[in-house]
Design a protein around this motif. Structure first.
Motif, PDB file in Angstrom:
ATOM      1  N   VAL A 117     -11.842 -12.243 -30.659  1.00 52.96           N
ATOM      2  CA  VAL A 117     -11.048 -11.817 -29.507  1.00 52.96           C
ATOM      3  C   VAL A 117     -11.560 -10.475 -28.982  1.00 52.96           C
ATOM      4  O   VAL A 117     -11.607 -10.254 -27.768  1.00 52.96           O
ATOM      5  N   ALA A 118     -11.983  -9.591 -29.881  1.00 50.81           N
ATOM      6  CA  ALA A 118     -12.504  -8.283 -29.451  1.00 50.81           C
ATOM      7  C   ALA A 118     -13.732  -8.451 -28.555  1.00 50.81           C
ATOM      8  O   ALA A 118     -13.894  -7.717 -27.571  1.00 50.81           O
ATOM      9  N   LYS A 119     -14.599  -9.401 -28.873  1.00 51.95           N
ATOM     10  CA  LYS A 119     -15.774  -9.658 -28.028  1.00 51.95           C
ATOM     11  C   LYS A 119     -15.355 -10.203 -26.674  1.00 51.95           C
ATOM     12  O   LYS A 119     -15.924  -9.848 -25.646  1.00 51.95           O
ATOM     13  N   LEU A 120     -14.361 -11.093 -26.674  1.00 51.55           N
ATOM     14  CA  LEU A 120     -13.875 -11.639 -25.406  1.00 51.55           C
ATOM     15  C   LEU A 120     -13.283 -10.530 -24.545  1.00 51.55           C
ATOM     16  O   LEU A 120     -13.523 -10.483 -23.340  1.00 51.55           O
ATOM     17  N   GLU A 121     -12.519  -9.637 -25.173  1.00 55.14           N
ATOM     18  CA  GLU A 121     -11.953  -8.506 -24.429  1.00 55.14           C
ATOM     19  C   GLU A 121     -13.061  -7.620 -23.867  1.00 55.14           C
ATOM     20  O   GLU A 121     -12.973  -7.132 -22.742  1.00 55.14           O
ATOM     21  N   GLU A 122     -14.122  -7.427 -24.652  1.00 55.35           N
ATOM     22  CA  GLU A 122     -15.268  -6.627 -24.203  1.00 55.35           C
ATOM     23  C   GLU A 122     -15.918  -7.249 -22.966  1.00 55.35           C
ATOM     24  O   GLU A 122     -16.234  -6.556 -22.002  1.00 55.35           O
ATOM     25  N   ALA A 127     -16.340  -7.056 -16.954  1.00 53.23           N
ATOM     26  CA  ALA A 127     -16.234  -7.728 -15.658  1.00 53.23           C
ATOM     27  C   ALA A 127     -15.096  -7.167 -14.808  1.00 53.23           C
ATOM     28  O   ALA A 127     -14.849  -7.660 -13.711  1.00 53.23           O
ATOM     29  N   GLY A 128     -14.386  -6.172 -15.326  1.00 53.49           N
ATOM     30  CA  GLY A 128     -13.296  -5.569 -14.573  1.00 53.49           C
ATOM     31  C   GLY A 128     -11.988  -6.340 -14.646  1.00 53.49           C
ATOM     32  O   GLY A 128     -11.131  -6.202 -13.791  1.00 53.49           O
ATOM     33  N   LEU A 129     -11.838  -7.171 -15.672  1.00 57.82           N
ATOM     34  CA  LEU A 129     -10.614  -7.965 -15.827  1.00 57.82           C
ATOM     35  C   LEU A 129      -9.843  -7.499 -17.059  1.00 57.82           C
ATOM     36  O   LEU A 129      -9.558  -8.286 -17.972  1.00 57.82           O
ATOM     37  N   GLN A 130      -9.471  -6.241 -17.089  1.00 58.03           N
ATOM     38  CA  GLN A 130      -8.785  -5.673 -18.240  1.00 58.03           C
ATOM     39  C   GLN A 130      -7.399  -6.267 -18.452  1.00 58.03           C
ATOM     40  O   GLN A 130      -6.863  -6.213 -19.553  1.00 58.03           O
ATOM     41  N   MET A 131      -6.804  -6.843 -17.413  1.00 58.24           N
ATOM     42  CA  MET A 131      -5.450  -7.352 -17.525  1.00 58.24           C
ATOM     43  C   MET A 131      -5.378  -8.717 -18.219  1.00 58.24           C
ATOM     44  O   MET A 131      -4.301  -9.172 -18.554  1.00 58.24           O
ATOM     45  N   MET A 132      -6.515  -9.333 -18.464  1.00 58.34           N
ATOM     46  CA  MET A 132      -6.546 -10.643 -19.114  1.00 58.34           C
ATOM     47  C   MET A 132      -6.283 -10.484 -20.609  1.00 58.34           C
ATOM     48  O   MET A 132      -6.689  -9.507 -21.220  1.00 58.34           O
ATOM     49  N   ASN A 133      -5.617 -11.479 -21.207  1.00 54.48           N
ATOM     50  CA  ASN A 133      -5.342 -11.459 -22.641  1.00 54.48           C
ATOM     51  C   ASN A 133      -5.933 -12.716 -23.271  1.00 54.48           C
ATOM     52  O   ASN A 133      -5.341 -13.793 -23.192  1.00 54.48           O
ATOM     53  N   GLY A 161       0.169 -18.321 -19.291  1.00 55.71           N
ATOM     54  CA  GLY A 161      -0.983 -17.482 -18.968  1.00 55.71           C
ATOM     55  C   GLY A 161      -1.851 -17.199 -20.183  1.00 55.71           C
ATOM     56  O   GLY A 161      -2.542 -16.191 -20.228  1.00 55.71           O
ATOM     57  N   GLY A 162      -1.793 -18.066 -21.185  1.00 57.77           N
ATOM     58  CA  GLY A 162      -2.603 -17.876 -22.379  1.00 57.77           C
ATOM     59  C   GLY A 162      -1.940 -17.007 -23.438  1.00 57.77           C
ATOM     60  O   GLY A 162      -2.531 -16.719 -24.463  1.00 57.77           O
ATOM     61  N   VAL A 163      -0.680 -16.588 -23.201  1.00 63.36           N
ATOM     62  CA  VAL A 163       0.026 -15.702 -24.126  1.00 63.36           C
ATOM     63  C   VAL A 163       1.269 -16.417 -24.633  1.00 63.36           C
ATOM     64  O   VAL A 163       1.969 -17.071 -23.864  1.00 63.36           O
ATOM     65  N   ARG A 164       1.542 -16.260 -25.931  1.00 65.45           N
ATOM     66  CA  ARG A 164       2.758 -16.880 -26.490  1.00 65.45           C
ATOM     67  C   ARG A 164       3.993 -16.224 -25.897  1.00 65.45           C
ATOM     68  O   ARG A 164       4.069 -15.008 -25.795  1.00 65.45           O
TER      69      ARG A 164
END
Length: 165
Positions: A117-122, A127-133, A161-164
């Motif tokens: 998940v840390a790599k996906l967040e990176e 890409a400027g999509l910090q709000m994605m989880n 939205g991909g979040v529980r």
């Protein structure tokens, strides 16, 4: 003697500017031998940094290890379009995020399933999509890669939205 000091100062300033520009603008995130110096000079075109299929021209990156790709499971056949995994079925991933994942070298569900998940967040932050989880994306992808459609559908019912929720 003055010319020597001016030349030395000019070289030092040039090196500092190069270092700063490379640190802030270089998008190469490869971990392979040809990229260890951190440069994105393009000298490795066609070399070890070609993660994408030959038909695609994307930026090189090694977020998924080569051993993981070599030990890839047989595709489950779930959620494929024209023989390719459709990452957009993952709750929270849309067309733009799918393109970003492809640029990062993630094309298949089993690759997404083993990406931390840390790599996906990176990748998303770059890409400027910090709000994605992306917290549940690997879990969802693992279920699809295993062919567990019922488990995937149960999990997505719990998500928004991909979040529980």
């Amino acid at each position: 003697m003055d010319k020597f000091w001016w030349l030395t100062l000019g070289l030092l300033i040039g090196w500092v500017i190069h270092w700063i520009l490379t640190a802030f603008f270089c998008k190469c995130q490869c971990t392979c031998e040809c990229c260890k110096n951190g440069s994105c000079s393009g000298s490795n075109k066609g070399g070890c940094c070609t993660n994408a299929p030959a038909s695609e021209n994307t930026a090189p990156s090694h977020f998924v290890s080569e051993t993981t790709k070599a030990a890839a499971p047989v595709p489950s056949g779930l959620f494929q379009v024209n023989g390719k995994d459709d990452l957009k079925v993952i709750e929270g991933i849309g067309p733009k995020v799918e393109e970003i994942l492809h640029a990062a070298g993630i094309y298949q569900f089993h690759e997404l399933a083993v990406t931390p998940v840390a790599k996906l967040e990176e990748v998303l932050n770059a890409a400027g999509l910090q709000m994605m989880n992306p917290g549940t994306w690997p879990e969802q992808a693992a279920l699809i890669a295993k062919g567990d459609r019922a488990g995937f559908e149960r999990l997505t019912e719990e998500l928004k939205g991909g979040v529980r929720v």
